[in-house]
Design a protein around this motif. Structure first.
Motif, PDB file in Angstrom:
ATOM      1  N   THR A  82       0.841  -1.207   0.000  1.00 21.62           N
ATOM      2  CA  THR A  82       0.000   0.000   0.000  1.00 21.62           C
ATOM      3  C   THR A  82       0.872   1.252   0.000  1.00 21.62           C
ATOM      4  O   THR A  82       0.538   2.245  -0.660  1.00 21.62           O
ATOM      5  CB  THR A  82      -0.946   0.011   1.213  1.00 21.62           C
ATOM      6  OG1 THR A  82      -0.196   0.087   2.427  1.00 21.62           O
ATOM      7  CG2 THR A  82      -1.832  -1.212   1.233  1.00 21.62           C
ATOM      8  N   VAL A  83       1.979   1.200   0.731  1.00 25.37           N
ATOM      9  CA  VAL A  83       2.888   2.353   0.755  1.00 25.37           C
ATOM     10  C   VAL A  83       3.503   2.556  -0.627  1.00 25.37           C
ATOM     11  O   VAL A  83       3.597   3.689  -1.130  1.00 25.37           O
ATOM     12  CB  VAL A  83       3.984   2.146   1.819  1.00 25.37           C
ATOM     13  CG1 VAL A  83       4.995   3.299   1.773  1.00 25.37           C
ATOM     14  CG2 VAL A  83       3.367   2.039   3.204  1.00 25.37           C
ATOM     15  N   ARG A  84       3.923   1.466  -1.259  1.00 26.45           N
ATOM     16  CA  ARG A  84       4.513   1.546  -2.605  1.00 26.45           C
ATOM     17  C   ARG A  84       3.496   2.099  -3.611  1.00 26.45           C
ATOM     18  O   ARG A  84       3.836   2.907  -4.493  1.00 26.45           O
ATOM     19  CB  ARG A  84       4.994   0.153  -3.024  1.00 26.45           C
ATOM     20  CG  ARG A  84       5.858   0.140  -4.261  1.00 26.45           C
ATOM     21  CD  ARG A  84       6.479  -1.223  -4.481  1.00 26.45           C
ATOM     22  NE  ARG A  84       7.498  -1.525  -3.470  1.00 26.45           N
ATOM     23  CZ  ARG A  84       7.343  -2.371  -2.474  1.00 26.45           C
ATOM     24  NH1 ARG A  84       6.193  -3.028  -2.337  1.00 26.45           N
ATOM     25  NH2 ARG A  84       8.302  -2.588  -1.614  1.00 26.45           N
ATOM     26  N   THR A  85       2.244   1.686  -3.467  1.00 21.85           N
ATOM     27  CA  THR A  85       1.183   2.176  -4.364  1.00 21.85           C
ATOM     28  C   THR A  85       0.922   3.653  -4.134  1.00 21.85           C
ATOM     29  O   THR A  85       0.734   4.422  -5.092  1.00 21.85           O
ATOM     30  CB  THR A  85      -0.108   1.365  -4.125  1.00 21.85           C
ATOM     31  OG1 THR A  85       0.163  -0.015  -4.376  1.00 21.85           O
ATOM     32  CG2 THR A  85      -1.212   1.830  -5.046  1.00 21.85           C
ATOM     33  N   PHE A  86       0.927   4.066  -2.882  1.00 23.51           N
ATOM     34  CA  PHE A  86       0.742   5.482  -2.556  1.00 23.51           C
ATOM     35  C   PHE A  86       1.831   6.338  -3.200  1.00 23.51           C
ATOM     36  O   PHE A  86       1.550   7.382  -3.810  1.00 23.51           O
ATOM     37  CB  PHE A  86       0.735   5.676  -1.040  1.00 23.51           C
ATOM     38  CG  PHE A  86       0.989   7.087  -0.605  1.00 23.51           C
ATOM     39  CD1 PHE A  86      -0.001   8.062  -0.739  1.00 23.51           C
ATOM     40  CD2 PHE A  86       2.218   7.473  -0.072  1.00 23.51           C
ATOM     41  CE1 PHE A  86       0.227   9.389  -0.358  1.00 23.51           C
ATOM     42  CE2 PHE A  86       2.454   8.783   0.306  1.00 23.51           C
ATOM     43  CZ  PHE A  86       1.459   9.741   0.171  1.00 23.51           C
ATOM     44  N   VAL A  87       3.086   5.912  -3.088  1.00 22.40           N
ATOM     45  CA  VAL A  87       4.193   6.689  -3.660  1.00 22.40           C
ATOM     46  C   VAL A  87       4.073   6.737  -5.182  1.00 22.40           C
ATOM     47  O   VAL A  87       4.284   7.800  -5.798  1.00 22.40           O
ATOM     48  CB  VAL A  87       5.541   6.088  -3.224  1.00 22.40           C
ATOM     49  CG1 VAL A  87       6.698   6.747  -3.983  1.00 22.40           C
ATOM     50  CG2 VAL A  87       5.741   6.254  -1.721  1.00 22.40           C
ATOM     51  N   ALA A  88       3.721   5.614  -5.801  1.00 21.45           N
ATOM     52  CA  ALA A  88       3.564   5.593  -7.257  1.00 21.45           C
ATOM     53  C   ALA A  88       2.452   6.538  -7.700  1.00 21.45           C
ATOM     54  O   ALA A  88       2.594   7.268  -8.695  1.00 21.45           O
ATOM     55  CB  ALA A  88       3.277   4.161  -7.721  1.00 21.45           C
ATOM     56  N   ALA A  89       1.344   6.547  -6.961  1.00 25.21           N
ATOM     57  CA  ALA A  89       0.232   7.435  -7.306  1.00 25.21           C
ATOM     58  C   ALA A  89       0.605   8.891  -7.089  1.00 25.21           C
ATOM     59  O   ALA A  89       0.232   9.768  -7.886  1.00 25.21           O
ATOM     60  CB  ALA A  89      -1.004   7.068  -6.479  1.00 25.21           C
ATOM     61  N   ALA A  90       1.347   9.165  -6.023  1.00 34.81           N
ATOM     62  CA  ALA A  90       1.772  10.543  -5.767  1.00 34.81           C
ATOM     63  C   ALA A  90       2.708  11.034  -6.857  1.00 34.81           C
ATOM     64  O   ALA A  90       2.613  12.188  -7.301  1.00 34.81           O
ATOM     65  CB  ALA A  90       2.458  10.626  -4.401  1.00 34.81           C
ATOM     66  N   ASP A  91       3.604  10.178  -7.327  1.00 35.16           N
ATOM     67  CA  ASP A  91       4.538  10.576  -8.372  1.00 35.16           C
ATOM     68  C   ASP A  91       3.837  10.745  -9.722  1.00 35.16           C
ATOM     69  O   ASP A  91       4.159  11.651 -10.503  1.00 35.16           O
ATOM     70  CB  ASP A  91       5.654   9.533  -8.502  1.00 35.16           C
ATOM     71  CG  ASP A  91       6.596   9.538  -7.310  1.00 35.16           C
ATOM     72  OD1 ASP A  91       6.594  10.534  -6.559  1.00 35.16           O
ATOM     73  OD2 ASP A  91       7.323   8.542  -7.128  1.00 35.16           O
ATOM     74  N   ALA A  92       2.865   9.853 -10.018  1.00 34.47           N
ATOM     75  CA  ALA A  92       2.179   9.901 -11.306  1.00 34.47           C
ATOM     76  C   ALA A  92       1.105  10.963 -11.344  1.00 34.47           C
ATOM     77  O   ALA A  92       0.805  11.531 -12.407  1.00 34.47           O
ATOM     78  CB  ALA A  92       1.572   8.534 -11.612  1.00 34.47           C
ATOM     79  N   GLY A  93       0.477  11.248 -10.200  1.00 33.38           N
ATOM     80  CA  GLY A  93      -0.615  12.217 -10.160  1.00 33.38           C
ATOM     81  C   GLY A  93      -1.931  11.645 -10.645  1.00 33.38           C
ATOM     82  O   GLY A  93      -2.940  12.343 -10.654  1.00 33.38           O
ATOM     83  N   GLN A  94      -1.939  10.382 -11.040  1.00 31.37           N
ATOM     84  CA  GLN A  94      -3.148   9.713 -11.517  1.00 31.37           C
ATOM     85  C   GLN A  94      -3.098   8.244 -11.119  1.00 31.37           C
ATOM     86  O   GLN A  94      -2.044   7.598 -11.199  1.00 31.37           O
ATOM     87  CB  GLN A  94      -3.284   9.815 -13.041  1.00 31.37           C
ATOM     88  CG  GLN A  94      -3.577  11.207 -13.564  1.00 31.37           C
ATOM     89  CD  GLN A  94      -3.812  11.189 -15.063  1.00 31.37           C
ATOM     90  OE1 GLN A  94      -3.550  10.199 -15.747  1.00 31.37           O
ATOM     91  NE2 GLN A  94      -4.331  12.298 -15.596  1.00 31.37           N
ATOM     92  N   PHE A  95      -4.252   7.731 -10.689  1.00 32.05           N
ATOM     93  CA  PHE A  95      -4.307   6.331 -10.311  1.00 32.05           C
ATOM     94  C   PHE A  95      -4.100   5.417 -11.524  1.00 32.05           C
ATOM     95  O   PHE A  95      -3.526   4.338 -11.417  1.00 32.05           O
ATOM     96  CB  PHE A  95      -5.642   6.006  -9.640  1.00 32.05           C
ATOM     97  CG  PHE A  95      -5.733   6.487  -8.206  1.00 32.05           C
ATOM     98  CD1 PHE A  95      -4.800   7.372  -7.682  1.00 32.05           C
ATOM     99  CD2 PHE A  95      -6.754   6.053  -7.383  1.00 32.05           C
ATOM    100  CE1 PHE A  95      -4.891   7.819  -6.368  1.00 32.05           C
ATOM    101  CE2 PHE A  95      -6.850   6.476  -6.066  1.00 32.05           C
ATOM    102  CZ  PHE A  95      -5.908   7.366  -5.554  1.00 32.05           C
ATOM    103  N   ARG A  96      -4.557   5.879 -12.700  1.00 32.59           N
ATOM    104  CA  ARG A  96      -4.436   5.060 -13.896  1.00 32.59           C
ATOM    105  C   ARG A  96      -2.962   4.837 -14.246  1.00 32.59           C
ATOM    106  O   ARG A  96      -2.544   3.717 -14.554  1.00 32.59           O
ATOM    107  CB  ARG A  96      -5.153   5.707 -15.069  1.00 32.59           C
ATOM    108  CG  ARG A  96      -5.106   4.868 -16.357  1.00 32.59           C
ATOM    109  CD  ARG A  96      -5.648   5.657 -17.539  1.00 32.59           C
ATOM    110  NE  ARG A  96      -7.006   6.164 -17.248  1.00 32.59           N
ATOM    111  CZ  ARG A  96      -7.604   7.125 -17.936  1.00 32.59           C
ATOM    112  NH1 ARG A  96      -6.969   7.678 -18.965  1.00 32.59           N
ATOM    113  NH2 ARG A  96      -8.820   7.530 -17.613  1.00 32.59           N
ATOM    114  N   GLU A  97      -2.171   5.913 -14.217  1.00 29.16           N
ATOM    115  CA  GLU A  97      -0.756   5.778 -14.549  1.00 29.16           C
ATOM    116  C   GLU A  97      -0.017   4.965 -13.487  1.00 29.16           C
ATOM    117  O   GLU A  97       0.887   4.182 -13.801  1.00 29.16           O
ATOM    118  CB  GLU A  97      -0.115   7.160 -14.685  1.00 29.16           C
ATOM    119  CG  GLU A  97      -0.603   7.935 -15.906  1.00 29.16           C
ATOM    120  CD  GLU A  97       0.146   9.237 -16.083  1.00 29.16           C
ATOM    121  OE1 GLU A  97       1.233   9.388 -15.469  1.00 29.16           O
ATOM    122  OE2 GLU A  97      -0.344  10.106 -16.830  1.00 29.16           O
TER     123      GLU A  97
END
Length: 311
Positions: free
Chosen positions: A5-20
């Protein structure tokens, strides 16, 4: 805290979109939403504000982001610390001046890029427990003691049969001899305060005494090899056994003699022990090195206890 969940949060924060973020992680967008929701539920705060442009960090999300990155860095370092070949090979050599230490020094010279931790454990039971728990990767021992077979998950291989020598002071009756037979040692006092009951070297010398009628005295406190050689140098009635590869330095005035023992030559067997499931790649390198550089064992004219494993 679930690192996914932490890894997903960081990826979403960096991408700015849940899709990316989903595309980067190789999961569905719905999975990203569920993981973020689970993390928000666990923290009790909202981490993202959903907007037409995507997902923007809330104030709490901005505060959590650097700590989330550090969590992932720490996790990666933790995994790397135990990844095969990344941590030092830990080997038990029993004592700093013995043959096993010399064997490991030779290995280090041959493979200077291999990280090593050298430790010294006292008894074989302690060494076996450390091998089975993964605290160490290998141990040099004389195997196996009477009535104490090795556990089935422990492997061993003989790597060295080390001759015993007689160490005397200049006033000893045998000091001038170029060599002595085992029979000549009968009646002489051999002082070895380092022999401890229940150890593999204790079992070795018990058998040596029983086989050849020698007199070995283990009396008195063991103050180490320096005090031992001082006493032997000053006491004409005392001698001691010293393994051929034991490294000692003594004052020139001591006049000590190291005398080969023959007919038969008592040899102390050194074996390498390891756990059969140990995956450390340097362990295989060490075993191959010892196999390539080791001398033969059970040579004609030598003696060792019958309980020592032949392989």
């Amino acid at each position: 805290m679930d690192l996914d969940t932490v890894r997903t949060f960081v990826a979403a924060a960096d991408a700015g979109q849940f899709r990316e973020a989903a595309a980067e992680l190789g999961v569905t967008q719905q999975a990203v939403s569920k993981r973020v929701a689970a993390l928000e539920h666990g923290l009790g705060v909202r981490l993202f504000a959903r907007t037409p442009r995507g997902a923007e960090l809330t104030i709490d999300g901005q505060a959590f982001l650097p700590h989330a990155r550090e969590l992932l860095r720490v996790a990666e370092r933790a995994v790397a610390s135990v990844r095969a070949g990344r941590r030092p090979l830990r080997v038990d050599v029993i004592a700093s001046r013995g043959a096993a230490t010399g064997l490991m020094r030779d290995f280090h010279r041959a493979y200077p890029g291999t990280d090593l931790d050298v430790v010294m454990l006292f008894g074989i039971e302690t060494a076996l427990a450390a091998l089975r728990s993964g605290t160490i990767d290998a141990s040099f021992r004389a195997v196996a003691m009477p009535g104490r077979p090795l556990p089935e998950d422990i492997e061993s291989v003989r790597v060295l049969d080390e001759p015993l020598q007689l160490l005397t002071g200049p006033g000893h009756a045998l000091a001038a001899a170029r060599s002595v037979t085992v029979a000549q040692l009968a009646g002489h006092r051999i002082w070895m305060p380092g022999i401890a009951p229940g150890t593999e070297w204790g079992a070795y010398y018990d058998d040596l005494v029983a086989e050849f009628g020698l007199t070995i005295e283990a009396t008195g406190p063991n103050f180490g090899s320096d005090v031992l050689i001082d006493t032997v140098a000053d006491t004409p009635a005392l001698a001691t056994f010293m393994s051929e590869r034991t490294r000692l330095v003594w004052p020139a005035g001591h006049g000590l003699r190291r005398i080969p023992v023959t007919d038969p030559m008592p040899v102390y067997p050194h074996s390498l022990l390891w756990h059969r499931d140990n995956p450390h790649p340097a362990l295989a390198t060490l075993r191959a090195h010892l196999a390539a550089t080791g001398a033969g064992h059970d040579a004609a004219g030598t003696w060792r206890p019958g309980w020592v494993l032949p392989r």
